[in-house]
Design an enzyme around this catalytic site. Structure first.
Site, PDB file in Angstrom:
ATOM      1  N   HIS A  64       4.720   0.135   0.208  1.00  0.00           N
ATOM      2  CA  HIS A  64       5.456  -0.686   1.156  1.00  0.00           C
ATOM      3  C   HIS A  64       4.579  -1.818   1.679  1.00  0.00           C
ATOM      4  O   HIS A  64       3.359  -1.820   1.503  1.00  0.00           O
ATOM      5  CB  HIS A  64       6.016   0.159   2.308  1.00  0.00           C
ATOM      6  CG  HIS A  64       4.985   0.937   3.053  1.00  0.00           C
ATOM      7  ND1 HIS A  64       4.463   2.132   2.606  1.00  0.00           N
ATOM      8  CD2 HIS A  64       4.366   0.704   4.249  1.00  0.00           C
ATOM      9  CE1 HIS A  64       3.592   2.597   3.463  1.00  0.00           C
ATOM     10  NE2 HIS A  64       3.507   1.746   4.474  1.00  0.00           N
ATOM     11  N   ARG A  92       4.576   6.052  14.903  1.00  0.00           N
ATOM     12  CA  ARG A  92       4.455   6.559  13.536  1.00  0.00           C
ATOM     13  C   ARG A  92       3.944   7.994  13.519  1.00  0.00           C
ATOM     14  O   ARG A  92       3.006   8.341  14.246  1.00  0.00           O
ATOM     15  CB  ARG A  92       3.490   5.684  12.728  1.00  0.00           C
ATOM     16  CG  ARG A  92       3.435   6.048  11.245  1.00  0.00           C
ATOM     17  CD  ARG A  92       2.408   5.209  10.510  1.00  0.00           C
ATOM     18  NE  ARG A  92       1.063   5.761  10.642  1.00  0.00           N
ATOM     19  CZ  ARG A  92       0.087   5.589   9.753  1.00  0.00           C
ATOM     20  NH1 ARG A  92       0.290   4.850   8.676  1.00  0.00           N
ATOM     21  NH2 ARG A  92      -1.104   6.118   9.953  1.00  0.00           N
ATOM     22  N   HIS A 135       0.808  -1.208   0.000  1.00  0.00           N
ATOM     23  CA  HIS A 135       0.000   0.000   0.000  1.00  0.00           C
ATOM     24  C   HIS A 135       0.850   1.270   0.000  1.00  0.00           C
ATOM     25  O   HIS A 135       2.033   1.247   0.333  1.00  0.00           O
ATOM     26  CB  HIS A 135      -0.933   0.026   1.218  1.00  0.00           C
ATOM     27  CG  HIS A 135      -0.224   0.051   2.536  1.00  0.00           C
ATOM     28  ND1 HIS A 135       0.379  -1.060   3.080  1.00  0.00           N
ATOM     29  CD2 HIS A 135      -0.017   1.057   3.424  1.00  0.00           C
ATOM     30  CE1 HIS A 135       0.923  -0.751   4.244  1.00  0.00           C
ATOM     31  NE2 HIS A 135       0.707   0.542   4.476  1.00  0.00           N
TER      32      HIS A 135
END
Length: 286
Positions: free
Chosen positions: A262, A276, A104
């Site tokens: 990725h 993240r 994605h």
């Protein structure tokens, strides 16, 4: 390019580089940041080894590249310490429902997909848990001239809920942190993006489709669209376009989301904890 302010080792011909000796917990000089930025454009994904960062310090580094996207836009659990940090904590008992089994590009189902992402490894399993990146520019460059011409000018719809809505992964939608997405889905419309995107800084062209969210090519028959997308999805998995990273504790990765995709492997049972931060992007163009 020759780097003077950073120590960089390329990891594969297509993409990926490891940077050692740069401390992101301190203020980077303009020279250091300029070289890091140039390296990101050239290598697509950079890994900084042996970083010791607070969430605020990760945020400060991320903001050098652009404004942070609110973590409320994602389907991950949130940090209590910093409002824009997603907590990715997984193991055998709590698998990664959102990104599992998916190649994605982050947030491509929105009108303004993200510019990039920083991901900080707090805990890693003793084996497994690698991440693979694909350079969409390298993939486009390797196509025949006839195929490049065929793809130029095509636009495709991208739906953020394609791979993990309540019909596909009902267990995910029972999570309390998904409530805001349940409300948004009723008003959601897929985003239309070029199949071949021009990078807004480098001017390079790269493939901009992914099996997680790209659903249909505009102005094509459904069968034609499916055949072409299936070919591109398979083609983008070609190993020569990839870099596969084996995480170490305190690795900090940043990648350019504008022409990459990725895949996060779920082949581990022990705990994996990542922080993240996502960086806002712009509207893609041909």
């Amino acid at each position: 390019m020759t780097y003077q302010a950073i120590q960089l080792d390329k990891m594969s011909p297509a993409c990926g580089a490891i940077i050692e000796g740069t401390n992101l917990a301190t203020s980077l000089t303009n020279r250091q940041f300029d070289e890091i930025h140039e390296a990101l454009l050239d290598r697509t994904v950079l890994i900084f080894r042996d970083q010791h960062l607070t969430q605020t310090q990760q945020s400060q580094f991320s903001r050098r590249f652009g404004e942070e996207q609110s973590s409320a836009a994602s389907g991950f659990e949130k940090s209590d310490e910093h409002p824009d940090v997603d907590i990715l904590a997984y193991d055998a008992e709590n698998p990664p429902h959102v990104t599992r089994d998916l190649w994605h590009t982050d947030f491509v189902g929105t009108p303004r997909p993200t510019m990039g992402t920083t991901l900080y490894a707090k805990e890693v399993p003793p084996e497994g848990g690698d991440t693979i990146w694909v350079n969409g520019i390298a993939a486009f460059n390797a196509l025949s001239e006839r195929m490049k011409g065929h793809l130029d000018g095509l636009w495709a719809y991208n739906a953020r809920f394609k791979a993990y809505d309540e019909h596909v992964r009902p267990e995910l939608w029972d999570k309390s942190y998904q409530e805001h997405l349940q409300k948004r889905k009723a008003e959601y419309r897929p985003a239309l993006h070029p199949v071949v995107r021009t990078h807004p800084v480098s001017g390079m062209k790269g493939l901009f489709v992914n099996e997680s969210m790209t659903t249909f090519i505009k102005d094509m028959d459904r069968k034609e669209s499916n055949m072409l997308l299936d070919y591109l999805f398979d083609y983008l998995r070609t190993p020569e376009f990839q870099y596969r990273h084996k995480w170490q504790v305190n690795d900090l990765a940043i990648w350019d989301n504008r022409t990459s995709l990725h895949y996060a492997l779920f082949d581990y049972t022990e705990h994996r904890l990542m922080h993240r931060i996502v960086i806002q992007g712009d509207v893609p163009h041909e």
